[in-house]
Design a protein around this motif. Structure first.
Motif, PDB file in Angstrom:
ATOM      1  N   LEU A 148       0.796  -1.220   0.000  1.00  0.00           N
ATOM      2  CA  LEU A 148       0.000   0.000   0.000  1.00  0.00           C
ATOM      3  C   LEU A 148       0.834   1.279   0.000  1.00  0.00           C
ATOM      4  CD1 LEU A 148      -2.760  -1.068   2.546  1.00  0.00           C
ATOM      5  CD2 LEU A 148      -3.007  -0.833   0.069  1.00  0.00           C
ATOM      6  N   PHE A 149       1.966   1.244   0.704  1.00  0.00           N
ATOM      7  CA  PHE A 149       2.717   2.478   0.906  1.00  0.00           C
ATOM      8  C   PHE A 149       4.013   2.571   0.107  1.00  0.00           C
ATOM      9  CE2 PHE A 149       0.091   1.968   4.685  1.00  0.00           C
ATOM     10  CZ  PHE A 149      -0.544   3.201   4.719  1.00  0.00           C
ATOM     11  N   ASP A 150       4.480   1.437  -0.428  1.00  0.00           N
ATOM     12  CA  ASP A 150       5.672   1.486  -1.268  1.00  0.00           C
ATOM     13  C   ASP A 150       5.239   1.130  -2.684  1.00  0.00           C
ATOM     14  OD1 ASP A 150       8.074   1.478  -2.483  1.00  0.00           O
ATOM     15  OD2 ASP A 150       9.055   0.087  -1.116  1.00  0.00           O
ATOM     16  N   LEU A 151       4.772   2.121  -3.425  1.00  0.00           N
ATOM     17  CA  LEU A 151       4.215   1.870  -4.749  1.00  0.00           C
ATOM     18  C   LEU A 151       5.268   1.398  -5.745  1.00  0.00           C
ATOM     19  CD1 LEU A 151       1.746   4.893  -5.037  1.00  0.00           C
ATOM     20  CD2 LEU A 151       1.281   2.540  -4.343  1.00  0.00           C
ATOM     21  N   GLU A 152       6.546   1.513  -5.382  1.00  0.00           N
ATOM     22  CA  GLU A 152       7.593   1.008  -6.266  1.00  0.00           C
ATOM     23  C   GLU A 152       7.452  -0.495  -6.465  1.00  0.00           C
ATOM     24  OE1 GLU A 152       9.960   2.624  -8.097  1.00  0.00           O
ATOM     25  OE2 GLU A 152       8.757   4.344  -7.499  1.00  0.00           O
ATOM     26  N   PHE A 153       6.874  -1.189  -5.471  1.00  0.00           N
ATOM     27  CA  PHE A 153       6.670  -2.624  -5.613  1.00  0.00           C
ATOM     28  C   PHE A 153       5.792  -2.935  -6.829  1.00  0.00           C
ATOM     29  CE2 PHE A 153       7.849  -3.384  -1.059  1.00  0.00           C
ATOM     30  CZ  PHE A 153       8.801  -4.341  -1.326  1.00  0.00           C
ATOM     31  N   LEU A 154       4.847  -2.021  -7.110  1.00  0.00           N
ATOM     32  CA  LEU A 154       3.922  -2.264  -8.207  1.00  0.00           C
ATOM     33  C   LEU A 154       4.604  -2.140  -9.568  1.00  0.00           C
ATOM     34  CD1 LEU A 154       0.867  -0.238  -6.852  1.00  0.00           C
ATOM     35  CD2 LEU A 154       1.251  -2.694  -6.698  1.00  0.00           C
ATOM     36  N   LYS A 155       5.780  -1.532  -9.592  1.00  0.00           N
ATOM     37  CA  LYS A 155       6.495  -1.338 -10.856  1.00  0.00           C
ATOM     38  C   LYS A 155       7.566  -2.398 -11.078  1.00  0.00           C
ATOM     39  CE  LYS A 155       5.982   3.655 -10.190  1.00  0.00           C
ATOM     40  NZ  LYS A 155       6.706   4.946 -10.035  1.00  0.00           N
ATOM     41  N   THR A 156       7.682  -3.329 -10.155  1.00  0.00           N
ATOM     42  CA  THR A 156       8.736  -4.348 -10.239  1.00  0.00           C
ATOM     43  C   THR A 156       8.115  -5.739 -10.145  1.00  0.00           C
ATOM     44  OG1 THR A 156       9.094  -4.563  -7.868  1.00  0.00           O
ATOM     45  CG2 THR A 156      10.246  -2.751  -8.978  1.00  0.00           C
ATOM     46  N   PRO A 157       8.909  -6.773 -10.486  1.00  0.00           N
ATOM     47  CA  PRO A 157       8.407  -8.145 -10.353  1.00  0.00           C
ATOM     48  C   PRO A 157       8.076  -8.550  -8.920  1.00  0.00           C
ATOM     49  CG  PRO A 157      10.335  -8.066 -11.796  1.00  0.00           C
ATOM     50  CD  PRO A 157      10.224  -6.727 -11.151  1.00  0.00           C
ATOM     51  N   SER A 158       8.439  -7.722  -7.931  1.00  0.00           N
ATOM     52  CA  SER A 158       8.155  -8.062  -6.533  1.00  0.00           C
ATOM     53  C   SER A 158       6.669  -8.154  -6.248  1.00  0.00           C
ATOM     54  CB  SER A 158       8.798  -7.028  -5.597  1.00  0.00           C
ATOM     55  OG  SER A 158      10.202  -7.078  -5.692  1.00  0.00           O
ATOM     56  N   ILE A 159       5.854  -7.578  -7.118  1.00  0.00           N
ATOM     57  CA  ILE A 159       4.410  -7.662  -6.923  1.00  0.00           C
ATOM     58  C   ILE A 159       3.950  -9.115  -6.909  1.00  0.00           C
ATOM     59  CG2 ILE A 159       3.945  -7.450  -9.405  1.00  0.00           C
ATOM     60  CD1 ILE A 159       1.799  -6.053  -6.519  1.00  0.00           C
ATOM     61  N   MET A 160       4.638  -9.987  -7.632  1.00  0.00           N
ATOM     62  CA  MET A 160       4.282 -11.405  -7.652  1.00  0.00           C
ATOM     63  C   MET A 160       4.503 -12.033  -6.285  1.00  0.00           C
ATOM     64  SD  MET A 160       5.979 -12.469 -11.315  1.00  0.00           S
ATOM     65  CE  MET A 160       5.576 -14.198 -11.057  1.00  0.00           C
ATOM     66  N   GLU A 161       5.654 -11.748  -5.680  1.00  0.00           N
ATOM     67  CA  GLU A 161       5.959 -12.298  -4.366  1.00  0.00           C
ATOM     68  C   GLU A 161       4.994 -11.771  -3.305  1.00  0.00           C
ATOM     69  OE1 GLU A 161       8.176 -11.136  -6.496  1.00  0.00           O
ATOM     70  OE2 GLU A 161      10.157 -12.038  -6.244  1.00  0.00           O
ATOM     71  N   ILE A 162       4.705 -10.460  -3.363  1.00  0.00           N
ATOM     72  CA  ILE A 162       3.798  -9.848  -2.388  1.00  0.00           C
ATOM     73  C   ILE A 162       2.399 -10.453  -2.499  1.00  0.00           C
ATOM     74  CG2 ILE A 162       2.727  -7.707  -1.627  1.00  0.00           C
ATOM     75  CD1 ILE A 162       5.682  -7.800  -1.032  1.00  0.00           C
ATOM     76  N   SER A 163       1.935 -10.589  -3.729  1.00  0.00           N
ATOM     77  CA  SER A 163       0.580 -11.126  -3.943  1.00  0.00           C
ATOM     78  C   SER A 163       0.474 -12.568  -3.462  1.00  0.00           C
ATOM     79  CB  SER A 163       0.218 -11.033  -5.429  1.00  0.00           C
ATOM     80  OG  SER A 163       0.266  -9.700  -5.881  1.00  0.00           O
ATOM     81  N   LEU A 164       1.469 -13.386  -3.827  1.00  0.00           N
ATOM     82  CA  LEU A 164       1.452 -14.783  -3.393  1.00  0.00           C
ATOM     83  C   LEU A 164       1.530 -14.877  -1.875  1.00  0.00           C
ATOM     84  CD1 LEU A 164       1.442 -17.781  -4.084  1.00  0.00           C
ATOM     85  CD2 LEU A 164       3.932 -17.664  -4.408  1.00  0.00           C
ATOM     86  N   ALA A 165       2.321 -14.004  -1.267  1.00  0.00           N
ATOM     87  CA  ALA A 165       2.447 -14.006   0.193  1.00  0.00           C
ATOM     88  C   ALA A 165       1.112 -13.706   0.870  1.00  0.00           C
ATOM     89  CB  ALA A 165       3.506 -12.993   0.625  1.00  0.00           C
ATOM     90  N   LEU A 166       0.385 -12.745   0.341  1.00  0.00           N
ATOM     91  CA  LEU A 166      -0.906 -12.406   0.931  1.00  0.00           C
ATOM     92  C   LEU A 166      -1.910 -13.550   0.762  1.00  0.00           C
ATOM     93  CD1 LEU A 166      -1.194  -8.663  -0.142  1.00  0.00           C
ATOM     94  CD2 LEU A 166      -0.862  -9.544   2.168  1.00  0.00           C
ATOM     95  N   VAL A 167      -1.885 -14.197  -0.390  1.00  0.00           N
ATOM     96  CA  VAL A 167      -2.772 -15.354  -0.614  1.00  0.00           C
ATOM     97  C   VAL A 167      -2.456 -16.456   0.399  1.00  0.00           C
ATOM     98  CG1 VAL A 167      -3.308 -17.244  -2.204  1.00  0.00           C
ATOM     99  CG2 VAL A 167      -3.182 -14.891  -3.049  1.00  0.00           C
ATOM    100  N   ILE A 168      -1.168 -16.750   0.572  1.00  0.00           N
ATOM    101  CA  ILE A 168      -0.753 -17.793   1.520  1.00  0.00           C
ATOM    102  C   ILE A 168      -1.167 -17.414   2.945  1.00  0.00           C
ATOM    103  CG2 ILE A 168       1.279 -18.844   2.612  1.00  0.00           C
ATOM    104  CD1 ILE A 168       2.608 -18.813  -0.164  1.00  0.00           C
ATOM    105  N   SER A 169      -0.965 -16.155   3.318  1.00  0.00           N
ATOM    106  CA  SER A 169      -1.306 -15.704   4.676  1.00  0.00           C
ATOM    107  C   SER A 169      -2.790 -15.905   4.969  1.00  0.00           C
ATOM    108  CB  SER A 169      -0.939 -14.232   4.844  1.00  0.00           C
ATOM    109  OG  SER A 169       0.449 -14.031   4.690  1.00  0.00           O
TER     110      SER A 169
END
Length: 513
Positions: A367-388
C-alpha cells in the motif's frame, strides 16, 4: 485430528510455486558461476570426466554435480534456472526421504511435519536449495546413505557414499563411516564394523572413486597424484584452522546457535523441551515405543558424531552440516508425534499472531511502497498475501494445536522466502552489475571478428559464464604463439586492442595477438 490429504496437496503446490518462483531471476553468484562454467565446458568438449574452468583443469571438486547440470543445460537450455534445478530437486528429494523414512514410525501427520520442516527451513528454501552449488545434491546423497545405515542397507549406502564422494570429495566418508561406527557401537554390535557387507561396501566406494581418478589421469601418475592432492587439500584445509583455543571455544558456542537459526522456523519446536510436562511425555514415548526409541537414538548419534567435527573447527560452516538438517528433521517428527498427545503450547493463538504480523508487513509494502507495483516483486507480495489468508482460514477452522503448529511452520517458511525474494534479493538484482548484458555485448564484438580460438587469463567468473554461453565455445588459457582473440585485464598481452569494458573489478580488454 487427521491431516486432510487435499490440504497437503495444496500445501505442496504452494511450496513448489514458492520454490520455483523467479528461480532464474538472479545472476549467478558465489560459487555458482564456477559450477556452471564447468558444466558448460563439459558440453562443449564432450569430456565429462575431467572438470575444467576456462580451459584449465579443476581438481578441487569431483565432477558428478557438474555432469547433472550439463545434462540439464542440454534439456532445458543454458540458463540460471537449469543450473539451479538440481539443487531444488535435491531439496524435494530430501523432504520425500524424510517422509518415507518415518511415516510408519511416527504417523502420517508427524512425517509431513518433519518433511516440510526441513523443506521450509532457512538453509534449504532460502539458501542452498536455490543455488547452483554442490551442497544440496551432496546432502541428498549423504542423507540417503545415512538412512541406509538405519535400515541396514549397507551396500546401497556405500554406493550412495561413493556418489557423494564424486560430488564433493572426502567429507562424504566421515558422514557415512562415523554414523556407521557410532550406530554399531551403540547397538553393542562392534563386530559388524568388520562384516562382509561393510568391507564389500568399502570396496565399492574405493573402486568407484579410484576408477574415476584413473579415467581422469589417463595413466599419468603425476596427474593422478595432482588430482588426489587437490581433493585432500580441499578437505584438509578445514581442519588446519585450529590454532587458538579461544577461537575454537568461541566457535563451539556460537556454532550450535547458528545451526538452530538456519533450521528455523521448524527448529522452534526444540523450545518445547523447556516445558517439564513435554519433557516427561517425550521421555515416556522414547522408553515405551521401541521403534521411536531406535529412530531417536540413531538421529542423535549420527548428528553428534558429525556435528562435533564442524563445531570444533573454527572455520567450520553451517553449510558443511547441511546433511544434518535432514537428520534433525527426523527428530522434528518425533517431537510432533509427542506434541500430538501433549499439546503443551497453544499453537493456534501464536500461529495467528505470526500470520497477522506477516499480513501487516506485506500490506504496508503493497500500500505504501508503490515502487513494488512497478517491479516483479508484486508477484511475491501477492502470493504471500494469498498464503497468509489461506493459512489463517485453515488455523481458525482447526481445533488441533498440533495441526495448527504444522500450518504455522509451513506458512512462516514460505512467507520468509517470499519476503526475502521481494526485498533483499530484489535489491541484490538491481545492485549487481548486469553481467548478462555486458557479456552479450562482448560476445557480439568477438563474433564479429570470426574467431576460431578465444583465450583469456581469467577474471570474474560471472562474466565468463555468460560470455562462454553467448559465444557458444570454450575459452582457453593464453598461449604464446597461438593466434586468436584475447580477453585480458592486462592490455600489454594483446598487440591490437579491439575494445574495452570497464567493470567494478577490472577493465577487460578484447584484442588480437
Amino acid at each position: 485430528m487427521e491431516l486432510n490429504k487435499k490440504i497437503v496437496a495444496i500445501i505442496i503446490i504452494l511450496y513448489a510455486a514458492t520454490a520455483f518462483l523467479n528461480l532464474g531471476k538472479m545472476y549467478l553468484r558465489h560459487e555458482e558461476p564456477r559450477r556452471a562454467i564447468i558444466a558448460l565446458e563439459m558440453n562443449y568438449t564432450h569430456n565429462y570426466i575431467a572438470p575444467t574452468v576456462l580451459g584449465r583443469n579443476y581438481y578441487k571438486k569431483p565432477p558428478l554435480h557438474n555432469i547433472i547440470i550439463a545434462i540439464f543445460f542440454k534439456i532445458f537450455g543454458v540458463n540460471e534456472s537449469s543450473a539451479r534445478l538440481i539443487s531444488v530437486l535435491s531439496m524435494f528429494g530430501i523432504a520425500l526421504l524424510i517422509f518415507l523414512a518415518i511415516k510408519e514410525i511416527v504417523g502420517f501427520e508427524a512425517a509431513v511435519f518433519a518433511a516440510l520442516g526441513f523443506a521450509t527451513s532457512y538453509i534449504a528454501l532460502i539458501q542452498y536449495g536455490m543455488l547452483a552449488e554442490t551442497d544440496m545434491f551432496f546432502s541428498l546423497l549423504v542423507f540417503a546413505s545415512m538412512l541406509c545405515i538405519f535400515y541396514d542397507r549397507i551396500l546401497l549406502g556405500s554406493f550412495l557414499t561413493a556418489l557423494a564422494l564424486l560430488t564433493k570429495g572426502f567429507p562424504a566418508l566421515h558422514y557415512f563411516y562415523l554414523t556407521l561406527f557410532g550406530w554399531y557401537i551403540y547397538k553393542k554390535q562392534p563386530k559388524k564394523i568388520f562384516s562382509k557387507r561393510v568391507i564389500g561396501g568399502g570396496i565399492i566406494i574405493l573402486s568407484i572413486f579410484f576408477g574415476w581418478l584413473l579415467l581422469l589421469s589417463k595413466g599419468d601418475i603425476h596427474r593422478f597424484n595432482l588430482a588426489l592432492g587437490f581433493l585432500l587439500q580441499a578437505s584438509g584445509s578445514r581442519v588446519e584452522s585450529i590454532q587458538h583455543i579461544f577461537e575454537s571455544l568461541k566457535h563451539l558456542i556460537i556454532f550450535p546457535i547458528s545451526f538452530f537459526i538456519h533450521g528455523l522456523p521448524a527448529s522452534i519446536v526444540f523450545l518445547f523441551f523447556l516445558n517439564s510436562d513435554f519433557r516427561a511425555n517425550f521421555k515416556e514415548s522414547i522408553t515405551s515405543n521401541s521403534k521411536i526409541s531406535s529412530l531417536f537414538y540413531f538421529s542423535v548419534i549420527s548428528f553428534v558424531v558429525n556435528f562435533l567435527i564442524y563445531a570444533i573447527i573454527p572455520d567450520g560452516r553451517v553449510r558443511y552440516t547441511l546433511p544434518l538438517f535432514g537428520i534433525t528433521a527426523l527428530i522434528y517428527g518425533i517431537i510432533f508425534y509427542v506434541y500430538e498427545f501433549n499439546e503443551a503450547v497453544n499453537a493456534k493463538k501464536y500461529s495467528l499472531y505470526v500470520l497477522y504480523f506477516f499480513i501487516a508487513v506485506f500490506a504496508v509494502a503493497l500500500l505504501f511502497d508503490l515502487e513494488f507495483l512497478k517491479t516483479p516483486s508484486i508477484m511475491e507480495i501477492s502470493l504471500a498475501l494469498v498464503i497468509s489468508f489461506l493459512f489463517i482460514v485453515l488455523i481458525k477452522k482447526t481445533q488441533s494445536n498440533s495441526l495448527n503448529l504444522l500450518y504455522c511452520v509451513v506458512a512462516s517458511g514460505l512467507l520468509l522466502k517470499l519476503a526475502y525474494a521481494a526485498t533483499y534479493e530484489s535489491y541484490l538484482y538491481t545492485y549487481y552489475t548486469n553481467y548478462r548484458g555486458i557479456a552479450s555485448k562482448m560476445a557480439k564484438i568477438i563474433l564479429h571478428n570470426n574467431p576460431r580460438y578465444v583465450m583469456t587469463d581469467g577474471g570474474n567468473l560471472r562474466l565468463f559464464f555468460y560470455l562462454e554461453r553467448d559465444l557458444k565455445m570454450q575459452l582457453h588459457p593464453i598461449k604464446n604463439g597461438k593466434n586468436g582473440i584475447i580477453i585480458t585485464r592486462n592490455p600489454k598481452r594483446v598487440k591490437t586492442v579491439i575494445n574495452s569494458f570497464s567493470l567494478p573489478d577490472h577493465i577487460y580488454y578484447i584484442g588480437k595477438n
